[in-house]
Design an enzyme around this catalytic site. Structure first.
Site, PDB file in Angstrom:
ATOM      1  N   GLU A   1       0.820  -1.202   0.000  1.00 27.60           N
ATOM      2  CA  GLU A   1       0.000   0.000   0.000  1.00 27.60           C
ATOM      3  C   GLU A   1       0.863   1.264   0.000  1.00 27.60           C
ATOM      4  OE1 GLU A   1      -2.259  -3.365   1.806  1.00 27.60           O
ATOM      5  OE2 GLU A   1      -0.268  -2.489   2.090  1.00 27.60           O
TER       6      GLU A   1
ATOM      7  N   PRO B   1       9.395 -16.662  -1.486  1.00 19.31           N
ATOM      8  CA  PRO B   1       8.237 -16.788  -0.585  1.00 19.31           C
ATOM      9  C   PRO B   1       7.728 -15.417  -0.151  1.00 19.31           C
ATOM     10  CG  PRO B   1      10.266 -17.326   0.574  1.00 19.31           C
ATOM     11  CD  PRO B   1      10.633 -17.150  -0.873  1.00 19.31           C
ATOM     12  N   ARG B   2       6.412 -15.310  -0.010  1.00 22.76           N
ATOM     13  CA  ARG B   2       5.802 -14.056   0.416  1.00 22.76           C
ATOM     14  C   ARG B   2       6.387 -13.594   1.744  1.00 22.76           C
ATOM     15  NH1 ARG B   2       3.530  -9.259  -0.873  1.00 22.76           N
ATOM     16  NH2 ARG B   2       1.942  -8.621   0.630  1.00 22.76           N
TER      17      ARG B   2
ATOM     18  N   GLY C   1      12.819  -6.545  -0.292  1.00 20.91           N
ATOM     19  CA  GLY C   1      13.116  -5.394  -1.134  1.00 20.91           C
ATOM     20  C   GLY C   1      13.887  -5.691  -2.404  1.00 20.91           C
ATOM     21  N   GLU C   2      13.945  -6.972  -2.834  1.00 21.73           N
ATOM     22  CA  GLU C   2      14.720  -7.309  -4.026  1.00 21.73           C
ATOM     23  C   GLU C   2      13.859  -7.893  -5.144  1.00 21.73           C
ATOM     24  OE1 GLU C   2      19.268  -8.021  -2.933  1.00 21.73           O
ATOM     25  OE2 GLU C   2      18.025  -9.788  -2.518  1.00 21.73           O
TER      26      GLU C   2
ATOM     27  N   ASN D   1       0.115  -8.466  -6.971  1.00 26.49           N
ATOM     28  CA  ASN D   1       0.145  -7.371  -7.942  1.00 26.49           C
ATOM     29  C   ASN D   1       0.721  -7.806  -9.296  1.00 26.49           C
ATOM     30  OD1 ASN D   1       0.431  -4.984  -9.330  1.00 26.49           O
ATOM     31  ND2 ASN D   1       1.530  -3.913  -7.703  1.00 26.49           N
ATOM     32  N   PRO D   2      -0.101  -7.896 -10.355  1.00 23.53           N
ATOM     33  CA  PRO D   2       0.420  -8.300 -11.666  1.00 23.53           C
ATOM     34  C   PRO D   2       1.074  -7.152 -12.442  1.00 23.53           C
ATOM     35  CG  PRO D   2      -1.943  -8.007 -11.810  1.00 23.53           C
ATOM     36  CD  PRO D   2      -1.566  -7.752 -10.373  1.00 23.53           C
TER      37      PRO D   2
ATOM     38  N   GLU E   1       3.464  -5.206 -11.437  1.00 26.36           N
ATOM     39  CA  GLU E   1       4.905  -5.088 -11.180  1.00 26.36           C
ATOM     40  C   GLU E   1       5.754  -5.843 -12.192  1.00 26.36           C
ATOM     41  OE1 GLU E   1       4.758  -4.234  -6.354  1.00 26.36           O
ATOM     42  OE2 GLU E   1       5.097  -6.274  -7.089  1.00 26.36           O
TER      43      GLU E   1
END
Length: 615
Positions: free
Chosen positions: A271, A478-479, A515-516, A541-542, A544
């Protein structure tokens, strides 16, 4: 006695003054000479507006046109100690002189000297809400505008011809300032007065705590000790910052900057990144604007801290929990002029507190799945007012918009997904070049943001795909990076977080760092988005990967991204199982054009947000 009672009631009432900033500003400018209009039933509330205006500009002068009968003299005596001077006279009727002409001359003189002259157009004997000609004549001769005023508070209505308002102490009150009208006709003024009066009455109804508001607040207060313990547990787990824990309770340092302050709240990383283009555009459009950005997570705070205006025009705080006392401290310290919530961050107590303080709350990139909408409807008795208190919602598309409307949101726009405006994910290009050298010419399949139960399916599909592409390298992201150790052990794969890298024989790699994602998308030949093939799903999110030109597939469980799937149907491939995923990995891919995915949602949101701040 009237003076004492009115003073006690009006001063103990919590008043909100609404209307556009320009209209409100007119009431605090000395020596302007303006006509104020309010219905006669609100006459007893007029001193409250006077208290507010004098606190801002002590030089303003208020005169009130009052009839010269006994009742009028009584009212004039009651309000005179506050510096409100009565002008006695009213419209003549049936040939009887009631001092209207003399009062008109005095009013013209006072306007010329810069005073405000307040008139009840339907007074002193009615009919109620019918405009008499005196105020129109005064505006025309003086060439001064009329400002319609709506006033209401917790009160009882007396059995008089107009239902005179009799205020009660320690309640809620609302003043709505209408737009100035220059020499209006009778109907225009009547409609304007009715509009602001109804708005003020509606504001008071909504500002008063309902039984459910009190119940929600009571539950929050009862849970406060448990929430304090939970914060300590989160601190031990590294999910809170020790020197900023007090912010969760509305405490902590920081001072409100001068000028207009906009509060933006985003829950976490996704967000926050989504709100970044909107934040940048707002700061560019309004050089005097300051932004208080709150998040619920430490990772979201880290992203905000990297903004170039951080520490100058952008500051960060962790949002307090929805406990009345905690959030009350937050509002008292920061006093934002408006609030912007991102996606689905909706808390009934927080929104109610903002509403009672006349802080407009808007929701951008509004997301409400079928499941969430059903849950909110089931709890409508507890949360029903919340959606009606939102100033407006910018939904991602028609389905989300329909859900918000069904729950009582008054103004809903369908502006599209704000994530379309997000810049490409960042990347360490030196590290990208190094990893490209390590991997060589091997095809790279990235499975991003996977959830439990999906890694087995992805690796099984990759095993089948290696029959056609023996050197295929699969990167599992992994998320939740903390799962990296367990996945590496289960599948016997190297982990990036401990410095391990894939050699020529390795068929997979666990990328368990934060962050990568932008780095690994740039390494990918193709990618699959997790949380879409197993479990409850919902998707990720598609935009990105597609924005970086990476061929992208996803499973069918994309409930949270249904609007995006419809929009991207030409670029996003849907797989149903292991076989269809393995087949897609090895087939030729059409590289999507990043330019096609850009759509300026920000350009529609920013002006509307700034306009809301000015109201």
């Amino acid at each position: 006695m009237i003076h004492v009672w009115l003073g006690a009631c009006l001063r103990s009432t919590h008043w909100n003054v609404g209307g556009t900033k320009q209209a409100r500003a007119l009431l605090t400018q000395a020596d302007q000479g303006t006509v104020l209009a309010l219905w006669h039933r609100s006459l007893t509330l007029a001193p409250a507006l006077w208290f507010w205006a004098r606190a801002i500009e002590p030089r303003v002068k208020l005169r009130v046109l009052i009839s010269r009968n006994a009742d009028g003299r009584l009212i004039a005596d009651a309000i005179r100690p506050w510096g409100i001077i009565g002008i006695h006279g009213s419209t003549s009727r049936k040939g009887k002189d009631k001092g209207g002409a003399a009062a008109l001359r005095v009013a013209l003189r006072e306007l010329k000297q810069g005073a405000f002259v307040a008139i009840t157009p339907d007074g002193p004997r009615g009919p109620a809400e019918e405009v008499q000609p005196g105020i129109l004549v005064l505006s025309r001769i003086s060439r001064r505008p009329i400002i319609p005023l709506g006033m209401a508070c917790n009160s009882i209505r007396l059995p008089s011809w107009d239902g005179l308002t009799f205020p009660l102490p320690f309640g809620r009150g609302s003043v709505v300032v209408g737009e100035p009208l220059l020499e209006p006709d009778t109907e225009t003024l009547r409609v304007a007065l009715n509009a602001v009066a109804k708005q003020a009455e509606a504001n008071v109804r909504n500002q008063n705590l309902s039984v459910m508001d009190r119940l929600w607040g009571g539950v929050g207060s009862l849970l406060a000790p448990a929430l304090t313990i939970m914060l300590r547990v989160r601190l031990k787990r590294g999910r809170e910052l020790p020197d900023r824990l007090r912010e969760r309770m509305g405490l902590g340092g920081g001072h409100r900057p001068k000028g207009t302050l906009l509060w933006i709240h985003a829950a976490s990383v996704g967000e926050t990144l989504c709100a970044r283009p909107l934040l940048d555009d707002l700061l560019e459009k309004r050089p005097d604007l300051h932004v208080l950005f709150t998040t619920a997570t430490v990772t979201g705070a880290e992203i905000v801290s990297r903004h170039p205006e951080f520490g100058r025009r952008v500051s960060h705080r962790f949002i307090p929990h929805d406990v009345p006392r905690w959030f009350g401290r937050f509002l008292k310290r920061w006093q934002p002029d408006g609030a912007v919530f991102v996606e689905s961050e909706l808390w009934p107590g927080i929104i109610a507190a903002c509403y009672r303080k006349a802080i407009p709350v808007v929701l951008v990139n509004g997301r409400l799945s079928d499941r969430s909408a059903r849950r909110w409807k089931k709890a409508a008795s507890l949360t029903g007012r919340m959606f009606s208190r939102l100033s407006w919602v910018a939904a991602r598309g028609p389905e989300d918009a329909a859900h918000f409307r069904s729950l009582g949101t008054k103004a809903v726009y369908e502006d599209g997904d704000l994530k379309q405006d997000a810049p490409p994910l960042s990347c360490d290009f030196a590290e990208l070049e190094r990893l490209q050298a390590v991997i060589g010419n091997r095809p790279v399949f990235v499975a991003a943001s996977t959830h439990p139960g999906e890694e087995e399916l992805v690796l099984a599909a990759a095993t089948l795909a290696r029959k056609k592409q023996p050197d295929l390298l699969t990167i599992l992201i992994p998320r939740h990076p903390k799962r990296g150790e367990e996945l590496a052990s289960r599948f016997d794969l190297p982990r990036r977080s401990v410095g391990q890298e894939p050699n020529n024989k390795a068929h997979g790699w666990i990328a368990d760092t934060l962050g990568e994602l932008g780095l690994f998308y740039r390494l990918a030949t193709c990618c699959f988005l997790g949380n879409s093939l197993a479990g409850k799903g919902g998707g990720h999110n598609p935009f990105e990967p597609l924005r970086l030109g990476v061929p992208t597939a996803t499973g069918p469980l994309m409930e949270n991204w249904r609007e995006a799937v419809n929009l991207l149907h030409d670029y996003l491939h849907i797989v149903k199982d292991i076989d269809s995923l393995s087949q897609w990995i090895t087939e030729p891919h059409v590289t999507p054009s990043p330019a096609v995915l850009q759509r300026s949602v920000v350009s529609r949101l920013s002006p509307r947000i700034l306009e809301t701040l000015e109201r």
